[in-house]
Design a protein around this motif. Structure first.
Motif: not given
Length: 436
Positions: A71-86
């Motif tokens: 829905r947002t550009g920020g959410e697109c990027i947030s989904e690329c990280f897990e436990d603080g890692k790309f």
């Protein structure tokens, strides 16, 4: 060719069922971006169907791509990280992250903030400007992806048309080749054979494209969900995981995909079966449209309509079954299996129905012969005159159309007499005058 078309459309249906899911617009985005890249001449492949954890969704050229349509550009990027890692990397380097074209700037800004916080140090990335190299602007917007995933939208139909053109073009090429060869074997001229082949190919192209679009659109409706319990029962209870895996892996092997087993195999085969059911129903409707129009216009009877549609349906079912069985044989198996299955299915149905329902053509032809005989009985035609009138009235190519027009006439005897009059007048006028 019919069986091969049904077979391929069924597999495409099964592949795109995921579009119905809660993240269906993401799958739609992958597929749409892939099609556009291919149309632009790029070397692109889809990779996401194997569901490998943190794997690439697509590969374009040498770039491994993960598609994120949120829905947002920020959410697109947030989904690329897990436990603080790309999460997405290939050979120690981050994959390209494909985002909606209308969310690109926001996604770049979000990743730049992450890099400044040190969230990508483990990959050796500390310069926020690197975000512009990692983020890839998608070919379509977030809104377009969501609309593709819905039935009945312009975007969805255009997407289905894009995938269908490739499929229909293949059907066109094969049908033209087969039709041309058959005409040449019958001894027709090259020009006539080519003209007939192109006409046949055009009809096949149109029917294949319409069938493909309609089938894919239905796959986004409640029909897909309503069929699931039945096909799940067949694969899980009747066939079992081992038999399902053997069948479905035949399809996957042909397309170069990895073999699957267990629940994954039964679920995939269930999707293919649903694809077969929907595709057969749509194909029967498309192929029967001409018969239905004839019935509405009064050119054939209700009994004839029932018989025609039943025969078409049996032919479609036989073609689909033959194509599926023939798929085990590389390249030509699907085509030959479909042709044989279609012919046998149609013939078996017609033979069974012939014993119950007499064709309109049979009864109408008897009427035509009777009126024709009465009309010429007093003319004392010679052989040449008889052949002249019969060549026009009983022309093999035009006779089916003529019989339909007779059926639609309110007074069939009068219609036939009026049809014969111009030819009788021509014969009488051509006879030499007798001078006293």
């Amino acid at each position: 060719m019919l069986g091969a078309s049904i077979y391929e459309t069924s597999l495409k249906y099964a592949d795109d069922v995921r579009i119905l899911g809660t993240r269906g617009h993401g799958v739609a985005a992958e597929r749409a971006n892939h099609i556009i890249d291919r149309m632009m001449g790029k070397r692109a492949t889809l990779e996401g169907d194997d569901n490998s954890k943190n794997g690439a969704d697509r590969i374009v050229g040498n770039d491994y791509i993960q598609t994120k349509y949120c829905r947002t550009g920020g959410e697109c990027i947030s989904e690329c990280f897990e436990d603080g890692k790309f999460r997405y990397e290939h050979n120690g380097k981050p994959m390209k992250i494909e985002v909606p074209k209308d969310k690109y700037d926001a996604a770049v800004k979000s990743l730049q903030d992450r890099i400044e916080r040190g969230d990508m140090k483990d990959l050796g990335i500390t310069d926020p400007e690197a975000a512009k190299d990692i983020i890839k602007k998608g070919n379509i917007s977030y809104k377009t992806a969501r609309r593709i995933a819905k039935a009945g939208t312009i975007e969805g139909i255009m997407y289905d048309a894009g995938t269908g053109v490739v499929h229909a073009t293949q059907a066109f090429g094969i049908s033209v080749t087969i039709s041309f060869a058959q005409s040449m074997w019958r001894g027709e001229r090259v020009e006539d054979a080519l003209s007939d082949a192109l006409e046949t190919g055009g009809k096949i192209f149109g029917a294949s494209l319409v069938t493909h679009i309609a089938t894919k659109q239905i796959g986004r409706t409640v029909v897909e969900k309503s069929l699931r319990p039945m096909t799940d029962y067949v694969t899980k209870e009747m066939l079992g995981s081992k038999a399902s895996a053997k069948i479905v892996n035949t399809f996957l092997r042909k397309s170069g995909q990895k073999a699957i087993h267990g629940a994954a195999a039964t679920n995939q085969l269930s999707k293919v079966l649903r694809g077969n059911i929907v595709t057969m129903a749509v194909t029967t409707a498309v192929m029967s449209s001409g018969h239905i129009y004839d019935a509405v216009e009064g050119r054939i009877s209700g009994k004839q309509l029932f018989k025609n549609i039943s025969t078409v349906g049996a032919g479609v079912g036989g073609a689909a079954m033959g194509a599926s069985m023939g798929s085990a044989v590389p390249v030509v198996g699907t085509i030959i299996g479909g042709m044989v299955g279609g012919i046998l299915g149609g013939k078996a149905s017609k033979k069974a129905l012939d014993s119950l329902i007499e064709d309109d053509a049979v009864s109408l032809f008897e009427i035509l012969k009777e009126v024709f005989t009465e009309s010429i009985s007093e003319l004392e035609l010679d052989r040449e005159e008889l052949n002249f009138i019969m060549d026009y009235i009983f022309d093999g190519k035009e006779l089916p159309k003529t019989l339909k027009k007779i059926h639609a006439a309110s007074d069939r005897t009068a219609y036939i007499e009026n049809m014969l009059d111009p030819y009788i007048d021509a014969i009488l006028k051509s006879r030499p005058m007798i001078v006293a």
